[in-house]
Design a protein around this motif. Structure first.
Motif, PDB file in Angstrom:
ATOM      1  N   ASN A   1       0.866  -1.182   0.000  1.00  0.00           N
ATOM      2  CA  ASN A   1       0.000   0.000   0.000  1.00  0.00           C
ATOM      3  C   ASN A   1       0.908   1.239   0.000  1.00  0.00           C
ATOM      4  OD1 ASN A   1      -1.797   2.095   0.515  1.00  0.00           O
ATOM      5  ND2 ASN A   1      -3.062   0.867   1.885  1.00  0.00           N
ATOM      6  N   GLU A   2       1.171   1.751  -1.198  1.00  0.00           N
ATOM      7  CA  GLU A   2       2.128   2.855  -1.330  1.00  0.00           C
ATOM      8  C   GLU A   2       1.666   4.114  -0.598  1.00  0.00           C
ATOM      9  OE1 GLU A   2       4.443   5.407  -4.834  1.00  0.00           O
ATOM     10  OE2 GLU A   2       3.064   3.784  -5.354  1.00  0.00           O
ATOM     11  N   ASN A   3       0.392   4.433  -0.687  1.00  0.00           N
ATOM     12  CA  ASN A   3      -0.115   5.645  -0.040  1.00  0.00           C
ATOM     13  C   ASN A   3       0.035   5.577   1.473  1.00  0.00           C
ATOM     14  OD1 ASN A   3      -0.875   6.797  -2.491  1.00  0.00           O
ATOM     15  ND2 ASN A   3      -2.904   5.859  -2.448  1.00  0.00           N
ATOM     16  N   LEU A   4      -0.270   4.425   2.052  1.00  0.00           N
ATOM     17  CA  LEU A   4      -0.158   4.261   3.500  1.00  0.00           C
ATOM     18  C   LEU A   4       1.301   4.343   3.941  1.00  0.00           C
ATOM     19  CD1 LEU A   4      -1.353   3.598   6.261  1.00  0.00           C
ATOM     20  CD2 LEU A   4      -1.193   1.169   5.661  1.00  0.00           C
ATOM     21  N   VAL A   5       2.183   3.676   3.198  1.00  0.00           N
ATOM     22  CA  VAL A   5       3.609   3.703   3.543  1.00  0.00           C
ATOM     23  C   VAL A   5       4.146   5.126   3.463  1.00  0.00           C
ATOM     24  CG1 VAL A   5       5.903   2.954   2.820  1.00  0.00           C
ATOM     25  CG2 VAL A   5       4.024   1.317   2.871  1.00  0.00           C
ATOM     26  N   HIS A   6       3.770   5.845   2.421  1.00  0.00           N
ATOM     27  CA  HIS A   6       4.232   7.230   2.275  1.00  0.00           C
ATOM     28  C   HIS A   6       3.761   8.091   3.444  1.00  0.00           C
ATOM     29  CE1 HIS A   6       3.877  11.426   0.782  1.00  0.00           C
ATOM     30  NE2 HIS A   6       5.063  11.153   0.256  1.00  0.00           N
TER      31      HIS A   6
ATOM     32  N   GLN B   1       2.327  14.514  13.238  1.00  0.00           N
ATOM     33  CA  GLN B   1       1.126  14.119  12.513  1.00  0.00           C
ATOM     34  C   GLN B   1       0.532  12.874  13.175  1.00  0.00           C
ATOM     35  OE1 GLN B   1       1.876  13.648   8.322  1.00  0.00           O
ATOM     36  NE2 GLN B   1       3.285  15.378   8.244  1.00  0.00           N
ATOM     37  N   LYS B   2      -0.775  12.820  13.198  1.00  0.00           N
ATOM     38  CA  LYS B   2      -1.430  11.700  13.867  1.00  0.00           C
ATOM     39  C   LYS B   2      -1.386  10.455  12.992  1.00  0.00           C
ATOM     40  CE  LYS B   2      -5.836  10.086  15.743  1.00  0.00           C
ATOM     41  NZ  LYS B   2      -5.185   9.370  16.850  1.00  0.00           N
ATOM     42  N   VAL B   3      -0.832   9.373  13.536  1.00  0.00           N
ATOM     43  CA  VAL B   3      -0.841   8.069  12.888  1.00  0.00           C
ATOM     44  C   VAL B   3      -1.269   7.053  13.940  1.00  0.00           C
ATOM     45  CG1 VAL B   3       0.547   6.275  11.808  1.00  0.00           C
ATOM     46  CG2 VAL B   3       0.966   8.659  11.247  1.00  0.00           C
ATOM     47  N   ASN B   4      -2.416   6.440  13.753  1.00  0.00           N
ATOM     48  CA  ASN B   4      -2.876   5.498  14.765  1.00  0.00           C
ATOM     49  C   ASN B   4      -2.154   4.155  14.634  1.00  0.00           C
ATOM     50  OD1 ASN B   4      -4.250   3.956  12.773  1.00  0.00           O
ATOM     51  ND2 ASN B   4      -6.009   5.333  12.913  1.00  0.00           N
TER      52      ASN B   4
ATOM     53  N   ALA C   1       5.116  11.019   8.326  1.00  0.00           N
ATOM     54  CA  ALA C   1       4.755  11.334   9.708  1.00  0.00           C
ATOM     55  C   ALA C   1       5.897  10.989  10.659  1.00  0.00           C
ATOM     56  CB  ALA C   1       3.491  10.566  10.102  1.00  0.00           C
ATOM     57  N   TYR C   2       6.580   9.875  10.418  1.00  0.00           N
ATOM     58  CA  TYR C   2       7.692   9.475  11.287  1.00  0.00           C
ATOM     59  C   TYR C   2       8.829  10.482  11.208  1.00  0.00           C
ATOM     60  CZ  TYR C   2      11.036   6.423  13.630  1.00  0.00           C
ATOM     61  OH  TYR C   2      11.952   5.907  14.514  1.00  0.00           O
ATOM     62  N   ARG C   3       9.149  10.919   9.993  1.00  0.00           N
ATOM     63  CA  ARG C   3      10.228  11.898   9.837  1.00  0.00           C
ATOM     64  C   ARG C   3       9.823  13.264  10.396  1.00  0.00           C
ATOM     65  NH1 ARG C   3      13.041  11.967   4.133  1.00  0.00           N
ATOM     66  NH2 ARG C   3      14.529  13.102   5.427  1.00  0.00           N
ATOM     67  N   ALA C   4       8.558  13.627  10.223  1.00  0.00           N
ATOM     68  CA  ALA C   4       8.093  14.913  10.736  1.00  0.00           C
ATOM     69  C   ALA C   4       8.154  14.955  12.255  1.00  0.00           C
ATOM     70  CB  ALA C   4       6.663  15.182  10.251  1.00  0.00           C
ATOM     71  N   ALA C   5       7.885  13.807  12.895  1.00  0.00           N
ATOM     72  CA  ALA C   5       7.915  13.762  14.356  1.00  0.00           C
ATOM     73  C   ALA C   5       9.330  13.960  14.896  1.00  0.00           C
ATOM     74  CB  ALA C   5       7.359  12.427  14.850  1.00  0.00           C
ATOM     75  N   GLY C   6      10.340  13.743  14.059  1.00  0.00           N
ATOM     76  CA  GLY C   6      11.714  13.934  14.491  1.00  0.00           C
ATOM     77  C   GLY C   6      12.204  15.361  14.364  1.00  0.00           C
ATOM     78  N   ARG C   7      11.395  16.235  13.794  1.00  0.00           N
ATOM     79  CA  ARG C   7      11.800  17.636  13.637  1.00  0.00           C
ATOM     80  C   ARG C   7      11.688  18.364  14.967  1.00  0.00           C
ATOM     81  NH1 ARG C   7       9.199  20.357   8.351  1.00  0.00           N
ATOM     82  NH2 ARG C   7      10.645  21.989   9.050  1.00  0.00           N
TER      83      ARG C   7
END
Length: 200
Positions: free
Chosen positions: A23-28, A92-95, A33-39
């Motif tokens: 699922n390319e959209n979900l992975v993207h 970003q919210k990722v459940n 979100a993971y990289r943004a949380a590291g900012r």
């Protein structure tokens, strides 16, 4: 389904984990979100009202061209910013369901592309870089290599420390960014079982 194990019998794994549809959209979304949380989000600039300096009107109102109040205005060099950046969170919210789904999708795609390699164990008892380099050479692991160990002993961490583009993580520290960015992911059989118990 079965997954090949180097120098050992194939391993039975859950198809829902290592055979999931990509699922390319979900992975993207999860990777972003993971990289943004590291900012850090600590960028800060001064507005006109926050600048230090006098607010004295620097020339007369009429007869001097444009009418100005003070040099702290944004149109002057050294003045305040019109729309100043302020500290903020980039989170970003990722459940949990989305995160697990993305991890399953990444692992399955790595397996399909032949970038996932399972071995019985690393066999690194001493923190010797030469020993680990020889092991990776035997496995044909080149480029950016991610080593996933169920316990990730200190000897393995220290042995990989001087090898460029080789990173060691345990199952708990495995993340979508490190998986996507790796040319080859090498994990032990015990790691596969832990991942299966987590994502199945």
């Amino acid at each position: 389904m079965e997954i090949n194990v180097t120098d050992a019998a194939p391993l039975q794994v859950a198809e829902v984990v290592f055979g999931a549809e990509f699922n390319e959209n979900l992975v993207h979304q999860v990777v972003v979100a993971y990289r943004a949380a590291g900012r850090a989000g600590t960028k800060a600039q001064l507005t006109r009202s926050e600048m230090s300096g006098t607010t004295k009107k620097f020339k007369k109102q009429k007869g001097g061209g444009a009418r100005h109040g003070d040099y702290r205005a944004p149109i002057f060099v050294g003045g305040g910013r019109a729309f100043a950046a302020k500290p903020r969170s980039f989170e970003q919210k990722v459940n949990r369901k989305m995160y697990r789904g993305a991890m399953r999708s990444i692992l399955a795609e790595l397996n399909r592309q032949g970038r996932l390699q399972v071995i019985p164990g690393f066999g690194i008892e001493q923190p010797k870089t030469q020993g680990l380099a020889g092991k990776l050479s035997q496995l044909g692991a080149a480029g950016h290599v991610l080593l996933v160990d169920d316990s990730a002993a200190d000897a393995l961490y220290l042995a990989a420390r001087n090898l460029p583009h080789v990173h060691v993580v345990d199952v708990a520290a495995m993340n979508p960014v490190s998986l996507v960015g790796a040319d080859r992911v090498v994990m032990t059989v015990e790691s596969v079982k832990k991942i299966e118990a987590w994502l199945a």
